[in-house]
Design a protein around this motif. Sequence first.
Motif, mmCIF file in Angstrom:
data_model
loop_
_atom_site.group_PDB
_atom_site.id
_atom_site.type_symbol
_atom_site.label_atom_id
_atom_site.label_comp_id
_atom_site.label_asym_id
_atom_site.label_seq_id
_atom_site.Cartn_x
_atom_site.Cartn_y
_atom_site.Cartn_z
ATOM 1 N N GLY A 272 43.187 43.702 51.745
ATOM 2 C CA GLY A 272 42.991 44.179 50.389
ATOM 3 C C GLY A 272 43.366 43.170 49.325
ATOM 4 N N ASP A 273 43.211 41.888 49.613
ATOM 5 C CA ASP A 273 43.577 40.837 48.668
ATOM 6 C C ASP A 273 42.322 40.336 47.963
ATOM 7 N N PRO A 274 42.299 40.267 46.625
ATOM 8 C CA PRO A 274 41.076 39.838 45.922
ATOM 9 C C PRO A 274 40.639 38.423 46.276
ATOM 10 N N GLN A 275 41.580 37.496 46.387
ATOM 11 C CA GLN A 275 41.188 36.120 46.694
ATOM 12 C C GLN A 275 40.647 36.007 48.119
ATOM 13 N N VAL A 276 41.268 36.688 49.067
ATOM 14 C CA VAL A 276 40.759 36.686 50.435
ATOM 15 C C VAL A 276 39.370 37.307 50.486
ATOM 16 N N ASP A 277 39.152 38.398 49.747
ATOM 17 C CA ASP A 277 37.835 39.035 49.728
ATOM 18 C C ASP A 277 36.778 38.091 49.157
ATOM 19 N N ALA A 278 37.112 37.380 48.079
ATOM 20 C CA ALA A 278 36.137 36.474 47.473
ATOM 21 C C ALA A 278 35.809 35.322 48.404
ATOM 22 N N LEU A 279 36.816 34.749 49.064
ATOM 23 C CA LEU A 279 36.569 33.659 50.009
ATOM 24 C C LEU A 279 35.781 34.152 51.227
ATOM 25 N N ALA A 280 36.063 35.366 51.668
ATOM 26 C CA ALA A 280 35.328 35.912 52.811
ATOM 27 C C ALA A 280 33.856 36.113 52.466
ATOM 28 N N ARG A 281 33.567 36.598 51.277
ATOM 29 C CA ARG A 281 32.167 36.732 50.875
ATOM 30 C C ARG A 281 31.488 35.367 50.805
ATOM 31 N N ARG A 282 32.202 34.373 50.333
ATOM 32 C CA ARG A 282 31.621 33.036 50.252
ATOM 33 C C ARG A 282 31.319 32.482 51.631
ATOM 34 N N LEU A 283 32.232 32.675 52.592
ATOM 35 C CA LEU A 283 31.988 32.191 53.947
ATOM 36 C C LEU A 283 30.828 32.940 54.590
ATOM 37 N N GLN A 284 30.727 34.235 54.357
ATOM 38 C CA GLN A 284 29.595 34.980 54.906
ATOM 39 C C GLN A 284 28.279 34.467 54.343
ATOM 40 N N ALA A 285 28.282 34.109 53.070
ATOM 41 C CA ALA A 285 27.052 33.557 52.486
ATOM 42 C C ALA A 285 26.695 32.226 53.125
ATOM 43 N N CYS A 286 27.691 31.432 53.454
ATOM 44 C CA CYS A 286 27.431 30.135 54.078
ATOM 45 C C CYS A 286 26.989 30.264 55.536
ATOM 46 N N CYS A 287 27.196 31.412 56.152
ATOM 47 C CA CYS A 287 26.778 31.616 57.543
ATOM 48 C C CYS A 287 25.294 31.915 57.668
ATOM 49 N N ASP A 288 24.583 31.979 56.571
ATOM 50 C CA ASP A 288 23.147 32.225 56.631
ATOM 51 C C ASP A 288 22.467 31.126 57.446
ATOM 52 N N PRO A 289 21.533 31.481 58.344
ATOM 53 C CA PRO A 289 20.885 30.442 59.160
ATOM 54 C C PRO A 289 20.164 29.382 58.338
#
Length: 563
Positions: A272-289
């Motif tokens: 439930g940490d805002p910075q962790v959530d933002a970084l996680a969304r960024r990494l998920q975006a970078c996982c796009d093929p």
Amino acid sequence: MTGRPAATTYPAAGDYYKAVQAPSRSFTVPKLQAAEFVWDSLGPTLARGSSAVVFQASVQGKSQALRCYIRNDASSRDRYSALDAYLAGHDLSPYVSGATWLDAAIMVNRSHWPVLTMEWIDGRTLNEYVDFLVTGSNAAALTTLAGKWRELVALLQRSEFTHGDLQHGNIMVDQEGQLRLVDFDGVWIPQLAGQAPPTEFGHPNYQHPGSHVWDRWLDTFSALVIYLSLIALGRDPGIWLALYNSKNLLFAKNDFFPPFKTEAWKQLAALGDPQVDALARRLQACCDPDWASGKSLEMTLDPRAAPLVRPQIPAEQRWWEKKPTSGTGSVAAASSRPWPQAPPPVAAAPPPAAAPPPSAAPSPPAAPPPAAVPPPAAVPLAAAAPSGAQPGAALPAPPPLSAPLGMAGTGPMPQLRQTMVPPGDTIWWSLPPPVSAQASPGPGYHGSVPPAPMPRGYAPHGPVPSTPGPPTPGPPTPGPPTPGPPMPGLPAPGSSHPPAPATKPQTGPVVGAIALGLGIVLLIIGAASHIAVVVIGGLVAAAWGMWRLVTGSGTNAKPPGQT
């Protein structure tokens, strides 16, 4: 490429291990012939990788690492010569140290092979160092480590230096708390831009699942994986026990595929940490093929470089993306799995006491005043330091190589199990919430709040089993107390029989022990005197004594069926 022997089958690690035990005969370079190798109880100490084996030795009074290759396609003299020329014009110390390639420096299996010499780093690999910090519950040092890692990556990418295999085994922390990089077989620098790429593209738990372009920005994805892992561990070191498997920090290669519902993403969402959530969304975006690493880590973390979810609304009017005080603004989600968003600032609407006079025209309540909009330079992820990090803070020195590490990565630690999120699907957030907490779930991760951590030193206990049909709590009713079961040795309530007398200790075990000892003595005497009768008597006495020991429990119980 030059710098490789004619033979294509390199020696195995065991061949080098035997050769370095006699350096004066195996090496052809005078300074290596006089080298003093570090030994343990079995022989020379060594560290083996996928392409080489490394020995520690004292060469001309300096501690050196000798890298002997076990594959012919790992590296070459041209690559390390270009690296030496690059480092002469770029100061990357102490993070990157030079190496010397020595052709035909060691003779193994009647052939000569190259040896790479470099400075020996007395420190721990990144996973060992993180394990050391987690064992001490040093969340502040983990957050400082994340900030120093980000500074290192920014320096490397500004200098057009790409390591090519950023992972826990190639990142070390020395005794002064400095980050150091090792293993430059896959390095990219401008001098090598026209050469063929290396045959391997790094550890799969840190590399993009599809894109492998050997260029200046290859390290961006792996650097983001490490940065997010360190930031999350700084928030809760307990997730280390749930996700670390000695071959990663927090993520594995199967975590980089949609729909991003593996255990790693569940653990991060539960923080439930805002910075962790933002970084996680960024990494998920970078996982796009189709994603290609075409910019630095700092540019990747810049939300202005991300595609906007609602481009028709100007950026200064998207008040719901602004954090009230944390300074870690929201990042547009580019993955299929939503992450929790921050609530709108409470200060956007003026309080009733500060309402303007009736003669003044009221401002629209949905639009904040111009002064509330942060300036464009305040980039939440790209400019803000990790929350809790102290600028210029030094990292604690890791334990020396002679000291054993803690047990944080190999077993449960009580001080960490109080706060960690347990792995698996049958965990607290999968249980139905209480009746008072049942409500329509919001976007992002759905789960109840975990129980408060117990005081340090107390282990959690399971629920105490209760008898069937617990009574409904209510006011006590007058009347005599309900009799409970009688205590052992006491008569039941209302019984006229006296308590049973205590049983007397039986002599069965004593007699059996004496018979067993006598039988052993007879066996010894009979065997020494060659008297068969005495031996047989000893066997009989010993067998009877054993039987008496087993059956003589002291209860004097009669056989079943007798009264």
